[in-house]
Design a protein around this motif. Structure first.
Motif, PDB file in Angstrom:
ATOM      1  N   LYS A 344      43.125  -1.662  -8.804  1.00 63.50           N
ATOM      2  CA  LYS A 344      44.066  -0.592  -9.179  1.00 63.50           C
ATOM      3  C   LYS A 344      43.354   0.679  -9.632  1.00 63.50           C
ATOM      4  O   LYS A 344      43.961   1.744  -9.688  1.00 63.50           O
ATOM      5  CB  LYS A 344      44.991  -1.076 -10.301  1.00 63.50           C
ATOM      6  N   VAL A 345      42.075   0.557 -10.005  1.00 63.06           N
ATOM      7  CA  VAL A 345      41.350   1.709 -10.544  1.00 63.06           C
ATOM      8  C   VAL A 345      40.197   2.079  -9.620  1.00 63.06           C
ATOM      9  O   VAL A 345      39.413   1.224  -9.219  1.00 63.06           O
ATOM     10  CB  VAL A 345      40.788   1.390 -11.970  1.00 63.06           C
ATOM     11  N   GLU A 346      40.120   3.363  -9.300  1.00 66.32           N
ATOM     12  CA  GLU A 346      38.981   3.867  -8.514  1.00 66.32           C
ATOM     13  C   GLU A 346      37.754   3.876  -9.429  1.00 66.32           C
ATOM     14  O   GLU A 346      37.843   4.319 -10.581  1.00 66.32           O
ATOM     15  CB  GLU A 346      39.303   5.296  -8.041  1.00 66.32           C
ATOM     16  N   ILE A 347      36.629   3.376  -8.951  1.00 65.02           N
ATOM     17  CA  ILE A 347      35.459   3.217  -9.821  1.00 65.02           C
ATOM     18  C   ILE A 347      34.216   3.846  -9.214  1.00 65.02           C
ATOM     19  O   ILE A 347      33.992   3.781  -8.011  1.00 65.02           O
ATOM     20  CB  ILE A 347      35.218   1.715 -10.131  1.00 65.02           C
ATOM     21  N   ASP A 348      33.430   4.474 -10.103  1.00 61.37           N
ATOM     22  CA  ASP A 348      32.164   5.098  -9.720  1.00 61.37           C
ATOM     23  C   ASP A 348      31.137   4.605 -10.745  1.00 61.37           C
ATOM     24  O   ASP A 348      31.386   4.662 -11.941  1.00 61.37           O
ATOM     25  CB  ASP A 348      32.367   6.629  -9.809  1.00 61.37           C
ATOM     26  N   VAL A 349      30.008   4.066 -10.274  1.00 61.19           N
ATOM     27  CA  VAL A 349      29.021   3.466 -11.189  1.00 61.19           C
ATOM     28  C   VAL A 349      27.707   4.253 -11.166  1.00 61.19           C
ATOM     29  O   VAL A 349      27.204   4.595 -10.094  1.00 61.19           O
ATOM     30  CB  VAL A 349      28.739   1.986 -10.820  1.00 61.19           C
ATOM     31  N   ILE A 350      27.159   4.539 -12.357  1.00 62.43           N
ATOM     32  CA  ILE A 350      25.857   5.216 -12.475  1.00 62.43           C
ATOM     33  C   ILE A 350      24.939   4.346 -13.333  1.00 62.43           C
ATOM     34  O   ILE A 350      25.321   3.909 -14.419  1.00 62.43           O
ATOM     35  CB  ILE A 350      25.981   6.598 -13.157  1.00 62.43           C
ATOM     36  N   LEU A 351      23.727   4.133 -12.845  1.00 65.78           N
ATOM     37  CA  LEU A 351      22.704   3.395 -13.601  1.00 65.78           C
ATOM     38  C   LEU A 351      21.633   4.388 -14.050  1.00 65.78           C
ATOM     39  O   LEU A 351      21.001   5.037 -13.226  1.00 65.78           O
ATOM     40  CB  LEU A 351      22.099   2.298 -12.716  1.00 65.78           C
ATOM     41  N   PHE A 352      21.462   4.503 -15.375  1.00 68.21           N
ATOM     42  CA  PHE A 352      20.472   5.428 -15.933  1.00 68.21           C
ATOM     43  C   PHE A 352      19.171   4.710 -16.276  1.00 68.21           C
ATOM     44  O   PHE A 352      19.185   3.524 -16.641  1.00 68.21           O
ATOM     45  CB  PHE A 352      20.994   6.067 -17.228  1.00 68.21           C
ATOM     46  N   ASP A 353      18.054   5.441 -16.197  1.00 66.75           N
ATOM     47  CA  ASP A 353      16.838   4.930 -16.826  1.00 66.75           C
ATOM     48  C   ASP A 353      16.893   5.318 -18.306  1.00 66.75           C
ATOM     49  O   ASP A 353      17.865   5.917 -18.770  1.00 66.75           O
ATOM     50  CB  ASP A 353      15.565   5.415 -16.119  1.00 66.75           C
ATOM     51  N   PHE A 354      15.855   4.979 -19.068  1.00 65.90           N
ATOM     52  CA  PHE A 354      15.939   5.151 -20.523  1.00 65.90           C
ATOM     53  C   PHE A 354      15.653   6.589 -20.971  1.00 65.90           C
ATOM     54  O   PHE A 354      15.695   6.895 -22.155  1.00 65.90           O
ATOM     55  CB  PHE A 354      15.036   4.133 -21.218  1.00 65.90           C
ATOM     56  N   ASP A 355      15.392   7.468 -19.975  1.00 59.90           N
ATOM     57  CA  ASP A 355      15.237   8.897 -20.270  1.00 59.90           C
ATOM     58  C   ASP A 355      16.441   9.701 -19.796  1.00 59.90           C
ATOM     59  O   ASP A 355      16.454  10.918 -19.889  1.00 59.90           O
ATOM     60  CB  ASP A 355      13.961   9.441 -19.608  1.00 59.90           C
ATOM     61  N   GLY A 356      17.448   9.001 -19.248  1.00 63.81           N
ATOM     62  CA  GLY A 356      18.671   9.678 -18.832  1.00 63.81           C
ATOM     63  C   GLY A 356      18.704  10.133 -17.385  1.00 63.81           C
ATOM     64  O   GLY A 356      19.619  10.858 -16.988  1.00 63.81           O
ATOM     65  N   CYS A 357      17.727   9.721 -16.583  1.00 59.60           N
ATOM     66  CA  CYS A 357      17.754  10.047 -15.148  1.00 59.60           C
ATOM     67  C   CYS A 357      18.566   8.986 -14.424  1.00 59.60           C
ATOM     68  O   CYS A 357      18.419   7.788 -14.708  1.00 59.60           O
ATOM     69  CB  CYS A 357      16.341  10.094 -14.564  1.00 59.60           C
ATOM     70  N   ALA A 358      19.396   9.418 -13.472  1.00 59.88           N
ATOM     71  CA  ALA A 358      20.200   8.472 -12.700  1.00 59.88           C
ATOM     72  C   ALA A 358      19.300   7.785 -11.656  1.00 59.88           C
ATOM     73  O   ALA A 358      18.796   8.432 -10.750  1.00 59.88           O
ATOM     74  CB  ALA A 358      21.359   9.192 -12.019  1.00 59.88           C
ATOM     75  N   LEU A 359      19.102   6.479 -11.819  1.00 59.22           N
ATOM     76  CA  LEU A 359      18.289   5.705 -10.863  1.00 59.22           C
ATOM     77  C   LEU A 359      19.108   5.307  -9.650  1.00 59.22           C
ATOM     78  O   LEU A 359      18.582   5.157  -8.556  1.00 59.22           O
ATOM     79  CB  LEU A 359      17.756   4.430 -11.541  1.00 59.22           C
ATOM     80  N   GLY A 360      20.410   5.049  -9.878  1.00 55.95           N
ATOM     81  CA  GLY A 360      21.264   4.628  -8.771  1.00 55.95           C
ATOM     82  C   GLY A 360      22.702   4.958  -9.077  1.00 55.95           C
ATOM     83  O   GLY A 360      23.095   5.105 -10.245  1.00 55.95           O
ATOM     84  N   ARG A 361      23.506   5.069  -8.028  1.00 55.65           N
ATOM     85  CA  ARG A 361      24.951   5.263  -8.209  1.00 55.65           C
ATOM     86  C   ARG A 361      25.699   4.750  -6.990  1.00 55.65           C
ATOM     87  O   ARG A 361      25.131   4.685  -5.891  1.00 55.65           O
ATOM     88  CB  ARG A 361      25.292   6.720  -8.524  1.00 55.65           C
ATOM     89  N   TYR A 362      26.938   4.353  -7.205  1.00 59.37           N
ATOM     90  CA  TYR A 362      27.785   3.890  -6.101  1.00 59.37           C
ATOM     91  C   TYR A 362      29.234   4.170  -6.468  1.00 59.37           C
ATOM     92  O   TYR A 362      29.628   3.901  -7.596  1.00 59.37           O
ATOM     93  CB  TYR A 362      27.577   2.392  -5.836  1.00 59.37           C
ATOM     94  N   PRO A 363      30.070   4.672  -5.554  1.00 59.02           N
ATOM     95  CA  PRO A 363      29.688   5.074  -4.180  1.00 59.02           C
ATOM     96  C   PRO A 363      28.970   6.408  -4.204  1.00 59.02           C
ATOM     97  O   PRO A 363      28.937   7.097  -5.184  1.00 59.02           O
ATOM     98  CB  PRO A 363      31.027   5.150  -3.468  1.00 59.02           C
TER      99      PRO A 363
END
Length: 363
Positions: A344-363
């Motif tokens: 029911k909910v559109e989802i966007d995922v972000i994985l940060f490293d410990f300095d705040g840089c986005a290592l990965g995201r989907y979609p």
């Protein structure tokens, strides 16, 4: 809301082992400067907050001091609650330098993946910064001509350590000096669940239907730099990812950005709905399979299987340049969260490293 969902009373906050060590260090330095026994002390916490803490013991000479503070975990079920944390402080000849080390009952790091050097005392970066900040505030004159050496010890640390995750993480012979905010927020399912529902209700009341769900304060700070939404759209879900996304669906939230670090996002990707460290552990075999799907070699896969923490696995992936791994974790977390929301909910995922840089995201 049923009666059982309501917290009976506001839970009492406590302070971290890092705050105890900072308070003892500040009291120790002031006792040398003023030649007076210190009974209570104001401590500067991160984010410009202050707290006053009682000093349990204080002995000093012209160049040395030993002070202690009793750890108070508030209403959190914390095994370090009641432990006495000592600081031995010495004025040195190293002009302008503040040295910090661990003594008896403070663990030593023997495995990678903790963001600390192997062989060093298990004193996390935030407590170190707090100690340096507090000693600099009160010891500017001292530091112009001398240096300061701080040794933190916890006499019951070796006894407490087996009740923590330290042995599994390769921290031996004591506890860790921890804390990111200086304050211990009580871990209570009922009160946390109530605060999540309340946060979502505020978002809706403000006319918004998009939220940013983070696993804690640091991931929220990083997410705010990536996602430009009003403050009321940011909701700290803590360990309650499954519950939070179900509430989003129930309350007709249209979209949820999910932001966090490797450990919690891996647990979500594994299908764990409640990710508290005591309730579930990151499965290194799961991370190894994810690496295999991203064409990692056998040597790397075996290294990940033996990794000490999810952070350690992250370091292995980065070192070996395994393309697509972090995006794959985000994709799995995305699918699990979608399923918990009954799509029911559109989802966007972000994985940060410990300095705040986005290592990965989907979609």
């Amino acid at each position: 809301m049923s009666e059982t969902e309501k917290p009976r009373q506001k839970l009492r906050t406590g302070f971290t082992t890092g705050t105890c060590a900072t308070a003892a260090a500040r009291a120790a330095l002031i006792s040398i400067i003023t030649k007076k026994k210190i009974n209570s002390i104001k401590v500067s916490l991160p984010k410009e907050k202050e707290i006053t803490i009682n000093v349990a013991s204080c002995k000093f000479s012209d160049t040395t001091s030993r002070c202690s503070v009793i750890k108070d975990g508030g209403d959190d079920p914390d095994v370090t609650h009641g432990a006495e944390i000592f600081v031995d402080l010495e004025i040195t000849d190293n002009i302008g330098q503040i040295e910090i080390d661990g003594g008896d009952g403070v663990g030593r790091v023997t495995k990678p993946g903790l963001g600390l050097e192997i062989g060093s005392a298990a004193i996390n970066p935030t407590p170190k910064k707090m100690i340096i900040q507090n000693l600099t505030e009160v010891g500017k004159e001292v530091l112009r001509k001398n240096g300061i050496r701080v040794v933190i010890s916890v006499p019951k640390g070796k006894e407490i350590a087996p009740k923590t995750d330290n042995p599994r993480l390769g921290i031996i012979n004591g506890i860790s000096i921890l804390g990111t905010t200086g304050i211990v927020i009580p871990y209570s399912t009922a009160s946390f669940a109530a605060s999540i529902r309340q946060s979502l209700d505020v978002t809706i009341a403000m006319g918004d239907n998009t939220v940013v769900l983070t696993t804690g304060g640091r991931s929220e700070d990083f997410a705010k730099k990536e996602i430009k939404l009003p403050d009321h759209c940011f909701v700290q879900m803590g360990d309650f990812s499954g519950y939070t996304i179900q509430q989003c669906a129930k309350k007709s939230i249209k979209k949820a950005h999910v932001a966090g670090f490797i450990g919690k996002l891996t647990k979500i990707a594994m299908g764990v709905k409640q990710t508290h460290v005591k309730g579930s552990k990151v499965d290194m075999d799961f991370l190894a399979k994810m690496a295999q799907k991203c064409n990692a070699g056998q040597e790397v896969i075996q290294e990940i299987k033996k990794a000490n923490t999810a952070r350690h696995a992250q370091e292995i992936i980065i070192k070996n340049k395994i393309d697509g791994f972090f995006t794959a974790i985000c994709k799995e977390a995305h699918e699990q969260m979608r399923a918990h929301s009954e799509n029911k909910v559109e989802i966007d995922v972000i994985l940060f490293d410990f300095d705040g840089c986005a290592l990965g995201r989907y979609p």
